[in-house]
Design a protein around this motif. Structure first.
Motif, short mmCIF file in Angstrom:
data_model
loop_
_atom_site.label_atom_id
_atom_site.label_comp_id
_atom_site.label_asym_id
_atom_site.label_seq_id
_atom_site.Cartn_x
_atom_site.Cartn_y
_atom_site.Cartn_z
N VAL A 25 12.62 7.15 -12.89
CA VAL A 25 12.44 8.04 -14.03
C VAL A 25 13.71 8.22 -14.85
N ARG A 26 14.81 8.47 -14.20
CA ARG A 26 16.06 8.79 -14.90
C ARG A 26 16.45 7.77 -15.97
N PRO A 27 16.37 6.46 -15.68
CA PRO A 27 16.73 5.50 -16.72
C PRO A 27 15.87 5.62 -17.99
N VAL A 38 11.29 17.39 -15.61
CA VAL A 38 10.45 16.28 -15.20
C VAL A 38 9.68 16.72 -13.96
N ALA A 39 8.35 16.58 -14.00
CA ALA A 39 7.49 16.84 -12.85
C ALA A 39 7.09 15.48 -12.29
N GLY A 46 4.00 9.00 -10.30
CA GLY A 46 3.64 9.44 -11.64
C GLY A 46 4.51 10.62 -12.05
N TRP A 47 4.75 10.77 -13.34
CA TRP A 47 5.60 11.86 -13.82
C TRP A 47 5.25 12.25 -15.25
N GLU A 48 5.68 13.47 -15.60
CA GLU A 48 5.54 14.01 -16.95
C GLU A 48 6.83 14.75 -17.28
N ILE A 49 7.15 14.81 -18.56
CA ILE A 49 8.35 15.52 -19.01
C ILE A 49 7.98 16.52 -20.10
N ASP A 50 8.65 17.68 -20.09
CA ASP A 50 8.38 18.72 -21.08
C ASP A 50 9.54 19.71 -21.05
N THR A 51 9.60 20.56 -22.04
CA THR A 51 10.61 21.63 -22.04
C THR A 51 10.21 22.74 -21.08
#
Length: 91
Positions: A25-27, A38-39, A46-51
């Protein structure tokens, strides 16, 4: 709604979450997303990103209803910070 139970020890949960974040994920998220959450589902990757962590986790759970979610804040070792933070001396 059934309460989801953890399937891993705290140590294994953290190890899996950190491993997925740093290797996959990080890259993809590091540039331009400092401070976002990041969840990560530690079983599927699997992952999702949000504020907001609730929004990220809701979207992730829509895709993976039984997700075991690990949270990471981009650019930080901590998701949340408690306390006063830095103490500045008054001269």
């Amino acid at each position: 709604m059934a309460l989801r139970q953890p399937r891993y020890s705290k140590e294994e949960f953290a190890r899996r979450g950190d491993e997925i974040y740093h290797s996959q994920v990080r890259p993809q998220v590091e540039a331009g997303n400092h401070g976002k959450i990041v969840a990560i589902d530690i079983e599927t990757g699997g992952w999702e990103i949000d504020t907001d962590e609730m929004n990220a986790s809701k979207r992730l759970e829509t895709r993976y209803p039984n997700a075991q979610i690990w949270f990471v804040r981009v650019g930080s070792r901590y998701v949340r910070r408690f306390g006063a933070g830095r103490i500045h001396k008054i001269k």
